[in-house]
Design a protein around this motif. Structure first.
Motif, mmCIF file in Angstrom:
data_model
loop_
_atom_site.group_PDB
_atom_site.id
_atom_site.type_symbol
_atom_site.label_atom_id
_atom_site.label_comp_id
_atom_site.label_asym_id
_atom_site.label_seq_id
_atom_site.Cartn_x
_atom_site.Cartn_y
_atom_site.Cartn_z
ATOM 1 N N ARG A 46 0.854 -1.361 0.139
ATOM 2 C CA ARG A 46 -0.084 0.042 0.005
ATOM 3 C C ARG A 46 0.929 1.221 0.080
ATOM 4 N NH1 ARG A 46 -3.492 -3.365 -0.860
ATOM 5 N NH2 ARG A 46 -5.299 -3.918 0.146
ATOM 6 N N ALA A 47 0.272 2.239 -0.541
ATOM 7 C CA ALA A 47 1.092 3.440 -0.813
ATOM 8 C C ALA A 47 0.620 4.537 0.472
ATOM 9 C CB ALA A 47 0.865 4.202 -2.219
ATOM 10 N N ALA A 48 -0.514 4.230 1.061
ATOM 11 C CA ALA A 48 -1.021 5.175 2.028
ATOM 12 C C ALA A 48 -1.703 4.250 3.078
ATOM 13 C CB ALA A 48 -2.110 6.071 1.836
ATOM 14 N N ASN A 79 -4.922 7.614 -0.978
ATOM 15 C CA ASN A 79 -5.040 7.191 -2.403
ATOM 16 C C ASN A 79 -6.370 6.522 -3.031
ATOM 17 O OD1 ASN A 79 -2.600 8.338 -2.096
ATOM 18 N ND2 ASN A 79 -1.600 6.290 -2.072
ATOM 19 N N GLY A 80 -7.223 6.077 -2.348
ATOM 20 C CA GLY A 80 -8.424 5.257 -2.579
ATOM 21 C C GLY A 80 -9.138 4.717 -1.906
ATOM 22 N N ILE A 81 -9.965 3.746 -2.227
ATOM 23 C CA ILE A 81 -11.124 3.330 -0.995
ATOM 24 C C ILE A 81 -11.123 1.574 -1.507
ATOM 25 C CG2 ILE A 81 -12.507 5.215 -1.077
ATOM 26 C CD1 ILE A 81 -14.411 4.107 -2.754
ATOM 27 N N SER A 116 -8.785 14.361 1.995
ATOM 28 C CA SER A 116 -7.639 14.528 3.100
ATOM 29 C C SER A 116 -8.379 14.746 4.485
ATOM 30 C CB SER A 116 -6.758 15.558 2.821
ATOM 31 O OG SER A 116 -5.879 15.427 1.680
ATOM 32 N N LYS A 117 -9.287 15.466 4.525
ATOM 33 C CA LYS A 117 -10.124 15.797 5.699
ATOM 34 C C LYS A 117 -11.026 14.426 6.158
ATOM 35 C CE LYS A 117 -10.480 20.470 6.299
ATOM 36 N NZ LYS A 117 -10.382 21.236 7.565
ATOM 37 N N ILE A 118 -11.426 13.713 5.275
ATOM 38 C CA ILE A 118 -11.952 12.661 5.629
ATOM 39 C C ILE A 118 -11.106 11.709 6.271
ATOM 40 C CG2 ILE A 118 -12.871 10.356 4.855
ATOM 41 C CD1 ILE A 118 -14.464 12.298 2.757
ATOM 42 N N VAL A 135 -17.224 21.209 4.721
ATOM 43 C CA VAL A 135 -16.291 21.262 3.677
ATOM 44 C C VAL A 135 -16.830 20.737 2.521
ATOM 45 C CG1 VAL A 135 -14.144 20.635 3.009
ATOM 46 C CG2 VAL A 135 -14.046 21.203 5.286
ATOM 47 N N ALA A 136 -17.675 19.723 2.470
ATOM 48 C CA ALA A 136 -18.298 19.294 1.251
ATOM 49 C C ALA A 136 -19.335 20.290 0.660
ATOM 50 C CB ALA A 136 -19.069 17.827 1.632
ATOM 51 N N LYS A 137 -20.173 20.755 1.629
ATOM 52 C CA LYS A 137 -21.153 21.810 1.246
ATOM 53 C C LYS A 137 -20.246 23.136 0.698
ATOM 54 C CE LYS A 137 -24.689 20.774 4.408
ATOM 55 N NZ LYS A 137 -25.491 21.262 5.759
ATOM 56 N N ASN A 138 -19.141 23.463 1.215
ATOM 57 C CA ASN A 138 -18.578 24.700 0.709
ATOM 58 C C ASN A 138 -18.037 24.340 -0.646
ATOM 59 O OD1 ASN A 138 -18.937 26.254 2.755
ATOM 60 N ND2 ASN A 138 -16.752 25.825 3.746
#
Length: 182
Positions: free
Chosen positions: A44-46, A73-75, A132-134, A163-166
């Motif tokens: 994994r990279a992250a 990097n992903g989910i 990043s925030k998540i 943040v998502a609303k903004n």
């Protein structure tokens, strides 16, 4: 080739230094080895954070899936639908049932039975900020839960939704730069 020589030189110097520090003679057996990075698909990279209140809604095929883990990097998510490796999936990311990332593109990099591993594909600046925030919020939540033995914290969830609303208000359109006449 040069990096292999450099690595073996470093290992030899470490062996010599360790032998001198421990007062070992060269005739005494002692071995040290260095294992480089692996190219296996499990590398994994992250750092991954396991989540339980996030879903992904894929547009084609139209399916809602539960996200198992997320990283910068992903989910990874569970799906009964087939997603071939290499496919780009357009989707919406939901946190506690609320959409926080729209027009999210995912590239399928792994598939094992019902588990699908995806990398984020072509994230714009705002999407990257939300991801990043998540991840940071999930890490804080995990640390807090282990230290205090508490359940989830609504404060971090509200911060991510804000943040998502903004992002939704601003959109992801790029504003052209102004030209200066000389």
């Amino acid at each position: 080739m040069a990096s292999e020589d450099n690595e073996s030189g470093i290992v030899d110097r470490l062996k010599d230094k360790l032998n001198r520090m421990l007062g070992r003679k060269e005739s005494e057996p002692f071995d040290i080895s260095f294992k480089g990075k692996t190219d296996s698909p499990s590398a994994r990279a992250a750092f991954r954070i396991h989540v339980n209140n996030m879903q992904i809604v894929c547009r084609d095929p139209r399916v809602k899936c539960r996200i198992n883990d997320i990283s910068a990097n992903g989910i990874g998510f569970t799906s009964s639908k087939e997603f071939p490796v290499g496919e780009i999936i357009e989707s919406v990311l939901l946190w506690s049932g609320k959409p926080i990332l729209k027009d999210l593109k995912l590239k399928v990099v792994r598939r094992k039975e019902k588990l699908v591993g995806c990398e984020f594909h072509e994230l714009d600046k705002n999407q990257d900020k939300v991801v990043s925030k998540i991840v940071v919020a999930a890490q804080k939540r995990a640390i807090k839960c282990t230290k205090l033995g508490k359940k989830t914290d609504d404060e971090t969830e509200n911060e991510i939704i804000k943040v998502a609303k903004n992002q939704a208000k601003r959109g992801s359109k790029k504003t052209p730069t102004k030209k200066i006449e000389l």
